[in-house]
Enzyme design. Structure first.
Site, PDB file in Angstrom:
ATOM      1  N   CYS A   1     -15.612 -34.035  40.692  1.00  0.00           N
ATOM      2  CA  CYS A   1     -16.260 -33.155  39.707  1.00  0.00           C
ATOM      3  C   CYS A   1     -17.551 -33.779  39.167  1.00  0.00           C
ATOM      4  O   CYS A   1     -18.546 -33.077  38.985  1.00  0.00           O
ATOM      5  CB  CYS A   1     -15.346 -32.896  38.505  1.00  0.00           C
ATOM      6  SG  CYS A   1     -13.626 -32.676  38.888  1.00  0.00           S
ATOM      7  N   ASP A   2     -17.521 -35.070  38.885  1.00  0.00           N
ATOM      8  CA  ASP A   2     -18.614 -35.664  38.104  1.00  0.00           C
ATOM      9  C   ASP A   2     -19.448 -36.716  38.840  1.00  0.00           C
ATOM     10  O   ASP A   2     -20.461 -37.184  38.307  1.00  0.00           O
ATOM     11  CB  ASP A   2     -18.032 -36.323  36.830  1.00  0.00           C
ATOM     12  CG  ASP A   2     -17.333 -35.299  35.950  1.00  0.00           C
ATOM     13  OD1 ASP A   2     -17.791 -34.147  35.910  1.00  0.00           O
ATOM     14  OD2 ASP A   2     -16.320 -35.646  35.310  1.00  0.00           O
TER      15      ASP A   2
ATOM     16  N   CYS B   1     -12.388 -37.587  37.244  1.00  0.00           N
ATOM     17  CA  CYS B   1     -12.533 -36.835  38.495  1.00  0.00           C
ATOM     18  C   CYS B   1     -13.877 -37.129  39.157  1.00  0.00           C
ATOM     19  O   CYS B   1     -14.921 -36.645  38.706  1.00  0.00           O
ATOM     20  CB  CYS B   1     -12.409 -35.339  38.191  1.00  0.00           C
ATOM     21  SG  CYS B   1     -12.685 -34.307  39.638  1.00  0.00           S
TER      22      CYS B   1
END
Ligand code: NAP
Length: 306
Positions: free
Chosen positions: A136-137, A133
């Site tokens: 997200c990261d 992701c």
């Protein structure tokens, strides 16, 4: 707990099913194991969902879907994990991590999750350089070099997204042509921070406590070589979230996707399906929404016929 319609999963398909169920006058329980939104929450930017000409983030669209569904007093949001479904006479039973739910019909809208590659080091470095992701990261890789694996829409979109943070993105695809949309291919080609390695596969992810390098194989020659990277983002397709149906009468295909009629009814009467969990060629927000409208209208006709 009793209701007319139980919807399992609160992504775009589930939230649309809630709107259609409420408008059909059904009492609806929208059962989701966590926060609403499904894969939408991990999507940076959406520009192909009609009605939003400027585009919007996945999180913004998710909030709009959730607000629309929860505007209806007929809809109750329940946070619970569904571990199985079965039949008791005319009623369908949902076994959950909380109270059992009794429903007249069910719409399964559990979606899908990113597939793992299964290579050495992948599991060990999750959270230490391996991710599924970008939204997200990505920010953890500011001014770092990352590899992106895959050649579909997700890999192309995420490779472009990751250039906001990373100093270099190497996009590694097992074939010599991408599967993803032409517009995304053009964006990848035009982005100076992205280098594409065609016809190469990821064999191993190496490092001490964090990812330090990857071992790649050239498909034609079989030759192995290594490349230094700080992160590996894997986008090689999705697996449907249908484990909980394995012991039910809902028929799955060999990939675990739910089989359904053109009316989106599964092999278990009264159980319908919408979105990425079903056997389908296209997985988009717009197809999930269309599925949910059809599945829910048919679920309400099924209930009328009981
Ligand atoms: P996908 O379309 O199934 O593509 C998966 C990619 O990973 C393919 O390029 C495939 O290679 C590669 N791959 C699969 N297994 C592999 C392996 N073991 N080793 C190396 N490479 C492997 O999956 P996706 O990109 O996640 O997309 C899923 C669905 O969501 C699609 O329907 C897509 O259209 C949709 N989606 C749409 C949008 C959008 O509309 N903006 C955005 C994201 C996703 P091959 O090409 O060789 O098979």
């Amino acid at each position: 707990m009793k209701c007319d319609l139980a919807i399992i999963g609160a992504g775009p398909a589930g939230m649309t099913a809630a709107v259609y169920g409420a408008r059909a006058g059904l009492s609806v329980k929208l059962v989701e194991m966590g926060a609403p939104g499904g894969q939408l929450v991990n999507t940076d930017w959406i520009e192909n969902y009609p009605g939003f000409p400027e585009g919007l983030t996945g999180a913004e669209l998710m909030i709009k879907f959730a607000m629309q569904a929860m505007n209806f007093s007929e809809v109750e949001y329940i946070t619970s994990y569904v571990s199985g479904i079965s039949r008791k006479g005319n009623e369908l039973l949902l076994t959950t991590s909380g109270e059992e739910i009794e429903a007249k019909a069910i719409v399964v809208a559990t979606g899908a999750m990113p597939k793992k590659l299964g290579v050495e080091g992948e599991q060990a470095f999750i959270g230490a350089g391996v991710s599924y992701c970008g939204t997200c990261d990505g920010a953890f890789f500011r001014d770092r070099e990352v590899a992106v694996i895959g050649g579909g829409d997700t890999a192309l979109e995420e490779a472009v997204f990751l250039t906001k943070f990373a100093s270099k993105v190497t996009l590694i695809h097992r074939r010599d042509a991408f599967r993803g949309a032409k517009i995304l291919q053009d964006r990848v080609r035009d982005n100076e921070k992205i280098e594409v390695l065609y016809s190469e596969t990821l064999e191993r992810i190496l490092g001490d406590t964090n990812v330090e390098e990857v071992e790649l194989k050239q498909v034609e020659s079989g030759e192995l070589h290594r490349m230094k990277v700080d992160g590996v983002f894997i986008f090689v397709g999705t697996s449907p979230n249908t484990e909980f149906l394995k012991n039910s009468d809902v028929e799955l295909d060999e990939r675990g996707q739910i089989k359904a009629s053109t009316q989106l009814e599964t092999s278990m009467p009264g159980v319908f399906v919408a979105g990425d969990a079903r056997q389908t060629q296209l997985r988009q927000v717009s197809t999930a929404v269309g599925d949910a409208a059809l599945a829910t209208i048919n679920a309400s006709k099924y209930i009328e016929g009981l």
